[in-house]
Design a protein around this motif. Structure first.
Motif, PDB file in Angstrom:
ATOM      1  N   CYS A 169      43.249  42.549  39.583  1.00 41.39           N
ATOM      2  CA  CYS A 169      42.262  42.011  38.638  1.00 41.39           C
ATOM      3  C   CYS A 169      40.946  41.706  39.345  1.00 41.39           C
ATOM      4  O   CYS A 169      39.861  42.001  38.829  1.00 41.39           O
ATOM      5  N   LYS A 170      41.049  41.112  40.543  1.00 47.71           N
ATOM      6  CA  LYS A 170      39.840  40.827  41.315  1.00 47.71           C
ATOM      7  C   LYS A 170      39.131  42.121  41.698  1.00 47.71           C
ATOM      8  O   LYS A 170      37.899  42.216  41.646  1.00 47.71           O
ATOM      9  N   ARG A 171      39.929  43.113  42.092  1.00 50.18           N
ATOM     10  CA  ARG A 171      39.351  44.400  42.486  1.00 50.18           C
ATOM     11  C   ARG A 171      38.636  45.050  41.310  1.00 50.18           C
ATOM     12  O   ARG A 171      37.509  45.549  41.437  1.00 50.18           O
ATOM     13  N   MET A 172      39.299  45.046  40.151  1.00 50.93           N
ATOM     14  CA  MET A 172      38.695  45.652  38.969  1.00 50.93           C
ATOM     15  C   MET A 172      37.461  44.877  38.523  1.00 50.93           C
ATOM     16  O   MET A 172      36.483  45.457  38.051  1.00 50.93           O
ATOM     17  N   ALA A 173      37.516  43.540  38.671  1.00 51.61           N
ATOM     18  CA  ALA A 173      36.348  42.729  38.311  1.00 51.61           C
ATOM     19  C   ALA A 173      35.160  43.076  39.199  1.00 51.61           C
ATOM     20  O   ALA A 173      34.019  43.166  38.731  1.00 51.61           O
TER      21      ALA A 173
END
Length: 309
Positions: A169-173
């Motif tokens: 999720c952090k990566r996609m954000a």
């Protein structure tokens, strides 16, 4: 039965007291309640432990029971690895997290092992296992070791999956933020192009407006064309060059007829352009729209500030 979902003895005693009060029964001594609830919890837990054992294959039992054995030169055990968090949920730890989850999954299907076991029991058993070290865990019976380790494995799997999900999720954000920034830059570049095109359109309108040079040229072209056509009245394309020259006393070339026609076409072409502008609302409407867009040229936000009285 409350013991199927609760493992804390104090909680079970409180539930027993509530039931006795509701039934208007005599409340026994605390030691009696303690012994009764402890016995009930033990019986229920034995059934749970046996159920977990029976849902494991022989290979899974062997694998789980072998976790507390020392296998590394640093005296670390796989049971210790099961208790530890493999690292923060960051992209640099992705391979470690992924490898840890694959290893935990390789122990067996914890979902199948813990079927029909209350989640509160799973949490309590996992916490009990996490509080042990390899040596103290070996003091338990095989059934209890397998059950506690199974619950700890389920907790480790859930934690690893949560960490991976958080990391992704952090990566996609971060990727989405970068994409939005790139899109904003594209919009800025496009805005520059739009503003340039609007400026070009304004210049074009000014050229063909009623006071522009194109209109003056048009009027001049119309006058010249009329003069030429008047001079060529009665002449046609079927006449030879000699006849045209004779009619005009040698003053002009036969190509003059084509030139006159070209001027007329040019004048008509300008008329079509003016007609197109009229269909868009006329020159005044076009200037008003250009002015409305140009007001915020270059992200000019100062014009939005309220005026100071």
């Amino acid at each position: 039965m409350a013991a199927a979902s609760k493992n804390n003895l104090a909680d079970l005693i409180n539930i027993a007291l509530e039931k006795l009060v509701e039934a208007n029964l005599e409340i026994p001594r605390f030691s009696t309640l303690d012994a009764m609830t402890s016995t009930a919890r033990g019986q229920v837990n034995e059934e749970i432990l046996a159920g977990i054992r029976d849902r494991m294959t022989e290979e899974e039992r062997r694998r789980v029971l072998g976790l507390p054995d020392v296998i590394e030169l640093d005296r670390k055990t796989l049971f210790n690895a099961l208790k530890q968090n493999p690292g923060r949920a960051t992209w640099s730890h992705f391979k470690r997290l992924k490898g840890h989850l694959e290893w935990v999954d390789g122990l067996g299907d914890t979902g199948k092992w813990l079927e029909q076991v209350a989640s509160t029991k799973v949490v309590d058993f996992a916490d009990e296992a996490e509080a042990q070290d390899a040596a103290t865990l070996k003091e338990y019976t095989d059934d209890k070791r397998m059950a506690l380790t199974a619950c700890l494995a389920a907790k480790a799997r859930m934690r690893a999956r949560d960490d991976l999900a958080t990391m992704l999720c952090k990566r996609m954000a971060a990727k989405a933020k970068k994409a939005r920034e790139e899109l904003a830059e594209i919009h800025r570049q496009q805005q520059k192009i739009v503003e340039a095109l609007i400026g070009n359109y304004r210049t074009l309108l000014q050229q063909v407006d009623k006071e522009g040079p194109a209109q003056s040229a048009r009027a001049r072209a119309v006058a010249l064309t009329k003069e030429a056509l008047d001079a060529l009245e009665g002449l046609g394309e079927e006449l030879s060059a000699a006849e045209v020259t004779g009619r005009l006393d040698g003053r002009v070339s036969p190509a003059f007829l084509l030139l006159a026609e070209g001027l007329m076409v040019q004048s008509n072409g300008l008329d079509s352009l003016l007609s197109a502008v009229d269909k868009l609302g006329g020159f005044e409407a076009q200037y008003a729209q250009i002015e409305k867009v140009s007001t915020h040229h270059g992200d000019n936000w100062e014009v939005l500030l309220p005026s100071v009285p």
